[in-house]
Enzyme design. Structure first.
Site, PDB file in Angstrom:
ATOM      1  N   GLU A   1      -4.480  -6.445  17.486  1.00 16.34           N
ATOM      2  CA  GLU A   1      -3.363  -7.044  16.758  1.00 16.34           C
ATOM      3  C   GLU A   1      -2.383  -7.683  17.754  1.00 16.34           C
ATOM      4  O   GLU A   1      -1.767  -8.698  17.461  1.00 16.34           O
ATOM      5  CB  GLU A   1      -2.660  -5.961  15.929  1.00 16.34           C
ATOM      6  CG  GLU A   1      -1.777  -6.513  14.819  1.00 16.34           C
ATOM      7  CD  GLU A   1      -1.340  -5.431  13.850  1.00 16.34           C
ATOM      8  OE1 GLU A   1      -2.189  -4.895  13.125  1.00 16.34           O
ATOM      9  OE2 GLU A   1      -0.146  -5.109  13.815  1.00 16.34           O
TER      10      GLU A   1
ATOM     11  N   GLU B   1       0.833  -1.210   0.000  1.00 21.52           N
ATOM     12  CA  GLU B   1       0.000   0.000   0.000  1.00 21.52           C
ATOM     13  C   GLU B   1       0.862   1.253   0.000  1.00 21.52           C
ATOM     14  O   GLU B   1       0.682   2.170  -0.800  1.00 21.52           O
ATOM     15  CB  GLU B   1      -0.894   0.035   1.257  1.00 21.52           C
ATOM     16  CG  GLU B   1      -2.014  -0.966   1.286  1.00 21.52           C
ATOM     17  CD  GLU B   1      -1.609  -2.291   1.906  1.00 21.52           C
ATOM     18  OE1 GLU B   1      -0.398  -2.617   1.942  1.00 21.52           O
ATOM     19  OE2 GLU B   1      -2.513  -3.027   2.352  1.00 21.52           O
TER      20      GLU B   1
ATOM     21  N   GLY C   1       5.488  -1.760  14.893  1.00 21.66           N
ATOM     22  CA  GLY C   1       4.725  -0.772  14.124  1.00 21.66           C
ATOM     23  C   GLY C   1       3.658  -0.064  14.949  1.00 21.66           C
ATOM     24  O   GLY C   1       3.571   1.164  14.976  1.00 21.66           O
TER      25      GLY C   1
HETATM   26  C1  G6Q Z   1       1.935  -3.069  13.299  1.00 24.63           C
HETATM   27  C2  G6Q Z   1       1.843  -3.935  12.156  1.00 24.63           C
HETATM   28  C3  G6Q Z   1       1.355  -3.265  10.893  1.00 24.63           C
HETATM   29  C4  G6Q Z   1       2.422  -2.413  10.215  1.00 24.63           C
HETATM   30  C5  G6Q Z   1       1.946  -2.083   8.802  1.00 24.63           C
HETATM   31  C6  G6Q Z   1       2.921  -1.192   8.063  1.00 24.63           C
HETATM   32  O1  G6Q Z   1       2.338  -3.388  14.377  1.00 24.63           O
HETATM   33  O2  G6Q Z   1       3.027  -4.610  11.976  1.00 24.63           O
HETATM   34  O3  G6Q Z   1       0.206  -2.504  11.083  1.00 24.63           O
HETATM   35  O4  G6Q Z   1       2.651  -1.255  10.943  1.00 24.63           O
HETATM   36  O5  G6Q Z   1       1.745  -3.262   8.086  1.00 24.63           O
HETATM   37  O6  G6Q Z   1       4.189  -1.762   8.000  1.00 24.63           O
HETATM   38  P1  G6Q Z   1       5.412  -0.929   7.519  1.00 24.63           P
HETATM   39  O7  G6Q Z   1       5.645   0.196   8.448  1.00 24.63           O
HETATM   40  O8  G6Q Z   1       6.568  -1.882   7.459  1.00 24.63           O
HETATM   41  O9  G6Q Z   1       5.049  -0.396   6.163  1.00 24.63           O
END
Ligand code: G6Q
Length: 546
Positions: free
Chosen positions: A356, A215, A270
């Site tokens: 999550e 994305e 994240g």
């Molecule tokens: C959070 C998850 C997930 C992640 C996104 C974006 O704890 O791992 O929400 O933050 O998928 O990932 P990136 O920052 O690697 O793009």
């Protein structure tokens, strides 16, 4: 040191809680207040500018003692030591979990692999400070020499939800910069947004820890293409694109100047990353000093959690209450109602944080779990939610423990509005507890000049059973600092609950699965050839491709 691994349902405390639950489950909250006039102050905590009242929960002193016994029996104190010491408690990904280091004051030492990460954090904070000051003051110019007016955060999940929630929550404290968020892969989302921007004065902040998220990369490519077209070439990209990532190589390959990279570490999850450079758009929007206040607030909560006796420890007690409802009352969901419009994204943010992290079905030994874990969180601000789903909380068949967050002072100081808002905040928790008895309903209807028949027919529908549990958080004022405390409180609660449920809270294999599945199907769409699926998926894909 490994995290302790104890099936909570096999502890002595759990068994005692089960027995105790049978005795207390139908206990009237109203009666508990009648029999103990001090209950309100006994079951509440005053800490700094927070007043946390958990007395309107279906608990008594025995419940509290047994829940605290459970916390000790599952090894929460040892687990907390590992957490704060920077040990590899995210074992399935082989990582430490150190969002607390992101807000630790300079001079502290937290070591991972022999490196004091607090020093590394301080360096990145200096970089954030320098950059945000330049952008805010207008010293950082766009390619035609104009100052930046619009910031566009491109990221998703943990690289979006925290920055959005905080930026919205602290809107009152923001400067002249307009901050926008592009997250969804939905092209309509990015194109709709791009229409609003002027390339000469827009700064894109591409946030992706991995720099591999479909994305974010797609949206960043689209934004870059749009920018290059508008600017008539790629020379100016470095003035308009910065990145936050732990993957320097991928960012450079994408075409972002290495000087414009704000680093991140693999010990920052994240969904816990808003305190790092992931919060760059927040720092741009409110300025570095206020961003630092947010971090200071979170640090205060870290210290509270780390050093306070469990009896008075906000994240510990509220986390255990969640366990109590989830595992004993079998509550299916928890509602979170901020009586504050600025916090309208808090429930969405915490949905990620909580669901999550603790939406796991395998324990820390790798065994399938046969008890309930992660709670389902939902909510909307009050009073709007009162005119919507509160009906179900009051009179539905489900028990929904509800958390009320309110502030003593409003930001604009309009006392009349604020008093009305807060009157609702107080009245709702009282009504949810007290309900309305048949006698009260009958007396009320009798006043209304109705026939006895009409009264008898209507009365059952107007009865409220009450005994609906609520917790009230009353905070002095919404400021960067108090918000930092509040968010950190939820983070630590997630940890507490994960430890009790014997799960790993810091991985997210379910999210990773989604990433893989979509890319397989995308190759089929690209090739216009549907591979073998179940007949439903095959039909849907064929319908889409035709
Ligand atoms: C959070 C998850 C997930 C992640 C996104 C974006 O704890 O791992 O929400 O933050 O998928 O990932 P990136 O920052 O690697 O793009």
């Amino acid at each position: 040191m490994k995290l302790p691994s104890q099936n909570p349902t096999k502890t002595k405390a759990w068994k005692a809680l089960q027995e105790h639950f049978s005795a207390i489950k139908n206990q009237s909250l109203k009666d508990l207040f009648v029999s103990d006039s001090k209950r309100g102050s006994e079951l509440s905590i005053k800490w700094e500018d927070f007043y946390v009242d958990y007395s309107k929960n279906i608990i008594d002193t025995t419940t509290k003692r047994l829940l605290l016994d459970l916390a000790k029996e599952v090894g929460l104190p040892q687990a907390m030591e590992s957490y704060f010491a920077g040990e590899t408690i995210n074992a399935t990904e082989g990582r430490a979990v150190q969002h607390v280091a992101l807000r630790a004051p300079k001079g502290k030492t937290i070591t991972i692999d022999g490196v004091n990460i607090v020093d590394e954090v301080a360096q990145v904070k200096e970089k954030i400070k320098g950059f945000t000051e330049k952008v805010i003051s207008g010293t950082h110019k766009g390619y035609t020499g104009k100052a930046i007016t619009d910031i566009v955060n491109i990221g998703i999940g943990g690289s979006d939800l925290g920055p959005v929630m905080i930026t919205e929550a602290l809107e009152h404290y923001k400067n002249h910069l307009k901050v926008h968020f592009i997250s969804n892969i939905d092209g309509d989302h990015v194109h709709q947004n791009l229409k609003k921007f002027d390339a000469e004065t827009t700064l894109f902040v591409v946030v992706s820890k991995s720099f591999g998220t479909q994305e974010t990369l797609s949206n960043a490519i689209t934004a870059r293409k749009w920018f290059v077209e508008k600017a008539g070439g790629s020379e100016a990209v470095s003035k308009h694109f910065v990145a936050v990532s732990s993957n320097v190589q991928k960012v450079t390959d994408f075409g972002i100047d290495p000087n414009n990279i704000f680093p991140l570490w693999d010990w920052v999850g994240g969904r816990f990353s808003l305190w790092s450079a992931v919060g760059l758009s927040v720092a741009l929007s409110i300025g570095f000093e206020q961003f630092d206040e947010l971090l200071a607030g979170a640090h205060d909560m870290d210290e509270h959690f780390k050093n306070t006796d469990f009896e008075e420890n906000i994240p510990v007690l509220l986390g255990l209450l969640s366990v109590w409802y989830n595992n004993f009352f079998e509550a299916e969901t928890e509602a979170l109602i901020p009586f504050n419009q600025y916090l309208h994204r808090l429930p969405a943010y915490l949905q990620q944080g909580i669901m999550e992290s603790n939406g796991k079905g395998v324990d820390r030994n790798g065994d399938t779990i046969d008890y309930q874990t992660g709670t389902i969180i939902w909510g909307e601000p009050g009073t709007n939610s009162q005119h919507a789903f509160f009906q179900l909380i009051h009179q539905g068949t489900k028990i929904i423990p509800t958390e009320f967050i309110g502030f003593k002072k409003s930001l604009f100081g309009d006392k009349e509005h604020h008093d009305k808002l807060m009157a609702n905040y107080f009245a709702q928790t009282e009504a949810l507890m007290n309900g309305k008895t048949q006698e009260e309903v009958l007396a009320e209807l009798k006043e209304k000049n109705m026939s006895q028949d009409q009264i008898d027919t209507l009365a059952p529908f107007k009865v409220f059973k009450g005994n609906r549990p609520t917790t009230s958080l009353l905070i002095e004022k919404l400021t960067p600092k108090s918000l930092g405390k509040l968010v950190a409180m939820y983070e630590h609660r997630i940890f507490v609950q994960g430890i009790v449920w014997n799960i790993y809270s810091y991985d997210q294999w379910g999210v990773e699965l989604g990433k893989q599945l979509a890319s397989n199907i995308l190759s089929e769409i690209d090739a216009n050839k549907v591979a073998e699926h179940d007949s439903s998926t095959t039909n849907l894909l064929n319908e889409f491709l035709n």
